[in-house]
Design a protein around this motif. Structure first.
Motif, PDB file in Angstrom:
ATOM      1  N   LYS A   3      -0.856   4.336 -10.461  1.00  8.59           N
ATOM      2  CA  LYS A   3       0.052   3.326  -9.911  1.00  8.59           C
ATOM      3  C   LYS A   3       0.837   3.934  -8.755  1.00  8.59           C
ATOM      4  CE  LYS A   3       0.323   0.654 -14.053  1.00  8.59           C
ATOM      5  NZ  LYS A   3       0.261  -0.760 -13.968  1.00  8.59           N
ATOM      6  N   ILE A   4       1.254   3.067  -7.861  1.00  5.04           N
ATOM      7  CA  ILE A   4       2.029   3.490  -6.698  1.00  5.04           C
ATOM      8  C   ILE A   4       3.460   3.002  -6.883  1.00  5.04           C
ATOM      9  CG2 ILE A   4       2.294   3.249  -4.201  1.00  5.04           C
ATOM     10  CD1 ILE A   4      -0.744   2.555  -4.156  1.00  5.04           C
ATOM     11  N   LEU A   5       4.390   3.931  -6.847  1.00  4.70           N
ATOM     12  CA  LEU A   5       5.805   3.577  -6.925  1.00  4.70           C
ATOM     13  C   LEU A   5       6.332   3.449  -5.499  1.00  4.70           C
ATOM     14  CD1 LEU A   5       8.480   3.139  -8.407  1.00  4.70           C
ATOM     15  CD2 LEU A   5       8.781   5.642  -8.380  1.00  4.70           C
ATOM     16  N   ILE A   6       6.807   2.263  -5.177  1.00  4.24           N
ATOM     17  CA  ILE A   6       7.383   2.039  -3.851  1.00  4.24           C
ATOM     18  C   ILE A   6       8.899   2.116  -3.991  1.00  4.24           C
ATOM     19  CG2 ILE A   6       7.597   0.470  -1.894  1.00  4.24           C
ATOM     20  CD1 ILE A   6       4.846  -0.628  -2.588  1.00  4.24           C
ATOM     21  N   THR A  27      -1.332  -2.246  -9.554  1.00  3.85           N
ATOM     22  CA  THR A  27      -1.266  -0.836  -9.155  1.00  3.85           C
ATOM     23  C   THR A  27       0.062  -0.499  -8.476  1.00  3.85           C
ATOM     24  OG1 THR A  27      -2.262  -1.184  -6.971  1.00  3.85           O
ATOM     25  CG2 THR A  27      -3.767  -0.758  -8.815  1.00  3.85           C
ATOM     26  N   ILE A  28       0.925  -1.490  -8.311  1.00  2.11           N
ATOM     27  CA  ILE A  28       2.167  -1.296  -7.563  1.00  2.11           C
ATOM     28  C   ILE A  28       3.379  -1.483  -8.466  1.00  2.11           C
ATOM     29  CG2 ILE A  28       3.602  -2.219  -5.703  1.00  2.11           C
ATOM     30  CD1 ILE A  28       1.003  -2.955  -4.259  1.00  2.11           C
ATOM     31  N   TYR A  47       2.798 -12.104  -6.697  1.00  2.61           N
ATOM     32  CA  TYR A  47       2.224 -11.303  -7.767  1.00  2.61           C
ATOM     33  C   TYR A  47       0.799 -11.764  -8.030  1.00  2.61           C
ATOM     34  CZ  TYR A  47       6.855  -9.464  -8.402  1.00  2.61           C
ATOM     35  OH  TYR A  47       8.059  -8.835  -8.186  1.00  2.61           O
ATOM     36  N   LYS A  48      -0.148 -10.831  -7.879  1.00  2.00           N
ATOM     37  CA  LYS A  48      -1.566 -11.160  -7.973  1.00  2.00           C
ATOM     38  C   LYS A  48      -1.912 -11.871  -9.273  1.00  2.00           C
ATOM     39  CE  LYS A  48      -6.147  -9.296  -7.881  1.00  2.00           C
ATOM     40  NZ  LYS A  48      -6.941  -8.147  -8.092  1.00  2.00           N
TER      41      LYS A  48
END
Length: 94
Positions: A3-6, A27-28, A47-48
């Motif tokens: 996962k990507i932490l923004i 993934t976000i 949100y997908k």
């Protein structure tokens, strides 16, 4: 799957200053501070997982067409329609 932490520090790497909407998938991860910044900028989070629950197909076509006109300065309606149809096909198969 990683996962990507923004966060506030890396936000501009993922979201440009003039972005109108941002697709968030599984993934976000958005930090609370990033959500606040995006809200201040007027960025709509999509949100997908909910995209087909909240948007009718016709509405999505209109939104894609609007983005192409407003954000990409396209004026040729035939070209806009072709691109919007391709986008809808890709989303359906994703």
């Amino acid at each position: 799957m990683s996962k990507i932490l923004i966060t506030k520090k890396n936000l501009d790497k993922f979201v440009k200053e003039d972005t109108k909407s941002f697709l968030v998938d599984n993934t976000i991860i958005l930090s609370p501070g990033v959500k606040d910044i995006l809200e201040e900028r007027g960025v709509k989070l999509i949100y997908k997982n909910n995209i087909y629950k909240t948007v009718e197909k016709g509405d999505l076509f209109k939104r894609v067409s609007s983005i192409l006109k407003e954000d990409f300065n396209l004026e040729d309606d035939e070209k806009i329609n072709k691109i919007a149809i391709k986008v809808l096909e890709k989303i359906k198969n994703y």
